[in-house]
Design an enzyme around this catalytic site. Structure first.
Site, PDB file in Angstrom:
ATOM      1  N   SER A 123     -10.674  -3.523  -3.777  1.00 47.19           N
ATOM      2  CA  SER A 123     -10.480  -2.743  -2.555  1.00 47.19           C
ATOM      3  C   SER A 123     -11.783  -2.162  -1.993  1.00 47.19           C
ATOM      4  CB  SER A 123      -9.448  -1.649  -2.842  1.00 47.19           C
ATOM      5  OG  SER A 123      -9.108  -0.966  -1.687  1.00 47.19           O
ATOM      6  N   ASP A 265     -11.632  -1.693   4.638  1.00 50.79           N
ATOM      7  CA  ASP A 265     -12.166  -1.748   3.280  1.00 50.79           C
ATOM      8  C   ASP A 265     -12.146  -3.214   2.832  1.00 50.79           C
ATOM      9  OD1 ASP A 265      -9.401  -1.899   3.102  1.00 50.79           O
ATOM     10  OD2 ASP A 265      -9.288  -0.845   1.191  1.00 50.79           O
ATOM     11  N   ASP A 267     -10.313  -5.166   0.960  1.00 48.51           N
ATOM     12  CA  ASP A 267      -9.095  -5.982   0.981  1.00 48.51           C
ATOM     13  C   ASP A 267      -8.234  -5.708   2.222  1.00 48.51           C
ATOM     14  OD1 ASP A 267      -8.339  -3.469   0.202  1.00 48.51           O
ATOM     15  OD2 ASP A 267      -7.192  -4.084  -1.556  1.00 48.51           O
ATOM     16  N   ASP A 269      -6.395  -3.387   3.539  1.00 52.16           N
ATOM     17  CA  ASP A 269      -5.117  -2.690   3.709  1.00 52.16           C
ATOM     18  C   ASP A 269      -5.349  -1.396   4.477  1.00 52.16           C
ATOM     19  OD1 ASP A 269      -6.463  -1.593   1.539  1.00 52.16           O
ATOM     20  OD2 ASP A 269      -4.720  -1.550   0.209  1.00 52.16           O
TER      21      ASP A 269
HETATM   22 MG    MG Z   1      -7.795  -1.367  -0.042  1.00 54.03          MG
END
Ligand code: MG
Length: 481
Positions: A123, A265, A267, A269
């Site tokens: 992340s 960020d 990844d 999300d």
């Molecule tokens: Mg993340």
């Protein structure tokens, strides 16, 4: 187990504001290896291909069937992804390799189509980190109870069922599946709401390089990018989208006269924003702004952790909606949202005050791509600027401090005793609630420290409340020494 989304839409339509709500609280259970965000650590130290192989075998044993595997852009991604896939196939699972993609994209792909998913990501952590998150067949992150079962299978003495030559699984390509995620997001928005709007995207060399520019272009935006070449060394900025790291994005927003800048960020999300003046939008403001937009057209519950600013509740209540609080961690938010819906309550939105927002009409996980698209629709509908909308939000001031001490649970127990005559909430740590402000004291699960947050209407009252708590904490630590 959970309601199909079509039935969920019917509940939303049938909503009556005067409805009596069920209280629902998910409890945090402690895990050994997995934290709130899956297994995570430094590559070659805590996170190795051997561990990844074992997790693959354990997941394959627990969730037989076809598993989708994805990763972010980290240099260690391929080594770990191949190890997870090896473990899965050895136990008889087929795997679909989705390659590099945002975690919400993998969750969308898994939902209803696969027995589960595994995402190789750390992340927002620096490049030397990596980790693994497990996705359930409904697209949500694996809950605490199932994760504890999976951890039990990782024990070296447990005999996992690896299959013979004629029963091992096979691998299929799935890099094209990310397109279904992009299309699913754009399908929520009619016409070209972004027409005439310039937007600058900073995916931070992460997984959103593959999705957010495409989503915004499909909505009609003129898209400029920075840090948009996938690179696991993160040469432009670190994966955490902090105000300091986004100065390049801010400069480009101002120079190009863009409506806003958006950054993710590693990844993707989470999504954070830079307004048209080049100023970083604090994440609770972002949450409140989008909550206000959603509450204008849908009525129901917003789900968020106890650490989110009261600003969100103020905005929601003004529009005839309410807020349900959960422990800190997006998984608790997502699972509470689903449980409330199963109990017949309309849940219209959820998320955390860190740019991780959950849109139940799309799926039950934090979704940076959906956040980007919603901001475009919000600006098109209001005809306002981001800074103009932020100025109209209720004034709040938040203090976030930490104190280095291993005595977290002792402190929380003692504070609960000392403040027992005040309104207390023990959903996660201890929340002391006063008329128009609160303080939250939580022990870190991974480090010897206690976090103190204070949310108040202005800086002076926030500072006074914080000093009061700090003084009490110092005294308690002194007497316990
Ligand atoms: Mg993340």
């Amino acid at each position: 187990m959970y309601l199909p989304l079509s039935r969920y839409s019917k509940i939303i339509k049938a909503f009556k504001p005067e409805r009596i709500y069920t209280k629902m609280t998910i409890k945090k259970l402690s895990k050994q290896l997995f934290g709130t965000n899956g297994v995570r650590g430094i590559v070659g130290k805590e996170i190795t291909p051997l561990l990844a192989l074992r997790i693959g075998e354990a997941l394959g044993t627990m969730r037989p069937g076809c598993i989708a595997v994805g990763m972010d852009t980290r240099t260690s991604g391929p080594a770990l992804a191949n190890a997870v896939k090896a473990g899965l196939m050895a136990t008889g699972c087929d795997v679909v390799d989705c390659g590099i993609l945002p975690i919400p994209a993998l969750q969308y792909i898994v939902k209803g189509h696969y027995a589960g998913g595994a995402m190789i990501t750390a992340s927002h952590n620096p490049p030397q980190y990596n980790g693994i998150k497990i996705i359930e067949a409904d697209g949500t992150e694996m809950g605490d109870e199932e994760t504890i079962k999976l951890e039990g299978l990782l024990d070296k003495s447990t005999n996992l069922e690896t299959q013979s030559w004629d029963r091992v699984g096979k691998e299929m390509p799935g890099a094209h599946l990310v397109d279904t995620y992009v299309q699913s997001i754009t399908s929520h928005f009619k016409g070209l709401p972004g027409k005439g709007m310039t937007v600058v995207v900073d995916p931070g060399s992460g997984a959103a390089c593959r999705t957010t520019p495409a989503i915004l272009q499909a909505l009609g935006c003129r898209v400029l990018t920075i840090n948009a070449i996938m690179d696991g060394t993160f040469p432009g900025r670190l994966p955490e989208p902090s105000a300091e790291g986004l100065q390049g994005l801010a400069a480009l927003v101002v120079a190009s006269k863009a409506a806003f800048g958006i950054a993710h960020d590693g990844d993707a999300d989470r999504a954070v924003f830079i307004d048209e003046t080049g100023t970083f939008v604090e994440e609770n403001h972002e949450f409140a702004l989008i909550a206000q937009h959603i509450c204008k057209t849908a009525k129901g519950t917003i789900v968020t952790p106890v650490s989110t600013s009261q600003m969100v509740e103020m905005v929601a209540e003004k529009e005839g909606c309410r807020v349900q609080y959960t422990p800190v961690g997006s998984i608790y938010v997502a699972r509470t949202m689903r449980e409330l819906i199963d109990a017949g309550q309309p849940v219209i939105f959820g998320g955390e005050g860190n740019g991780g927002l959950i849109f139940p009409a799309q799926q039950f996980c934090r979704d940076g791509g959906m956040t980007a698209a919603t901001m475009v629709a919000l600006l098109a509908e209001t005809g306002s600027t981001v800074s103009g909308l932020i100025r109209k939000l209720p004034a709040r001031h938040m203090i976030k401090e930490k104190i280095a001490t291993p005595k977290g649970s002792y402190l929380i127990d003692k504070l609960a005793e000392q403040y027992k005559h005040e309104s207390l909430d023990k959903t996660d740590g201890l929340k002391i609630k006063r008329d128009n402000e609160w303080a939250l004291i939580r022990a870190s699960g991974t480090e010897p420290l206690v976090r103190i947050m204070v949310d108040s209407p202005d800086a002076a009252s926030g500072r006074a409340f914080y000093q009061e708590i700090k003084k009490t904490v110092d005294k308690l630590l002194e007497t316990s020494a």
